[in-house]
Design a protein around this motif. Structure first.
Motif, mmCIF file in Angstrom:
data_model
loop_
_atom_site.group_PDB
_atom_site.id
_atom_site.type_symbol
_atom_site.label_atom_id
_atom_site.label_comp_id
_atom_site.label_asym_id
_atom_site.label_seq_id
_atom_site.Cartn_x
_atom_site.Cartn_y
_atom_site.Cartn_z
ATOM 1 N N PRO A 55 15.290 8.778 -23.618
ATOM 2 C CA PRO A 55 14.459 7.709 -24.178
ATOM 3 C C PRO A 55 14.576 6.450 -23.314
ATOM 4 C CG PRO A 55 15.981 8.575 -25.827
ATOM 5 C CD PRO A 55 16.337 9.212 -24.520
ATOM 6 N N LYS A 56 13.550 5.630 -23.308
ATOM 7 C CA LYS A 56 13.557 4.415 -22.502
ATOM 8 C C LYS A 56 14.709 3.488 -22.851
ATOM 9 C CE LYS A 56 8.777 3.914 -21.155
ATOM 10 N NZ LYS A 56 7.649 2.998 -21.067
ATOM 11 N N ALA A 57 15.101 3.437 -24.110
ATOM 12 C CA ALA A 57 16.157 2.524 -24.540
ATOM 13 C C ALA A 57 17.534 2.954 -24.065
ATOM 14 C CB ALA A 57 16.150 2.398 -26.050
ATOM 15 N N VAL A 58 17.699 4.214 -23.679
ATOM 16 C CA VAL A 58 18.999 4.732 -23.258
ATOM 17 C C VAL A 58 19.071 4.663 -21.745
ATOM 18 C CG1 VAL A 58 20.506 6.757 -23.192
ATOM 19 C CG2 VAL A 58 19.151 6.274 -25.233
ATOM 20 N N PRO A 96 15.112 6.321 -16.827
ATOM 21 C CA PRO A 96 15.619 7.276 -17.825
ATOM 22 C C PRO A 96 14.569 8.253 -18.323
ATOM 23 C CG PRO A 96 16.411 5.070 -18.301
ATOM 24 C CD PRO A 96 15.433 4.936 -17.180
ATOM 25 N N GLU A 97 13.325 7.780 -18.508
ATOM 26 C CA GLU A 97 12.299 8.671 -19.047
ATOM 27 C C GLU A 97 11.961 9.813 -18.096
ATOM 28 O OE1 GLU A 97 10.255 4.935 -17.484
ATOM 29 O OE2 GLU A 97 11.965 5.338 -18.752
ATOM 30 N N VAL A 98 12.152 9.622 -16.811
ATOM 31 C CA VAL A 98 11.926 10.697 -15.839
ATOM 32 C C VAL A 98 12.980 11.788 -16.013
ATOM 33 C CG1 VAL A 98 11.909 11.246 -13.367
ATOM 34 C CG2 VAL A 98 10.766 9.200 -14.182
#
Length: 67
Positions: free
Chosen positions: A60-63, A54-56
């Motif tokens: 956000p990492k959590a999503v 997701p961060e790429v």
């Protein structure tokens, strides 16, 4: 990109391909044999959402991105 390859990359059926990019299976059935860049871009984006962290993608990492 050709229609057959796009469908294979998105799951192998018109239904799975449609679900991956948010359209109906009937719309997939109307695709031309050689896809225009607008459809190819949507296919590639759906593949990226499945495979990239997701961060790429700027999330956000959590999503988690939907498949």
């Amino acid at each position: 990109m050709d229609k057959t390859t796009a469908i294979k990359l998105l799951g192998g059926t018109a239904k799975l391909a449609a679900d991956a990019i948010g359209i109906t299976p009937q719309a997939v059935g109307q695709w031309p044999d050689v896809l225009p860049s607008t459809i190819s871009d949507r296919v590639q984006a759906a593949i990226a959402r499945r495979r990239l962290p997701p961060e790429v993608l700027g999330l956000p990492k959590a999503v988690k991105a939907k498949a």
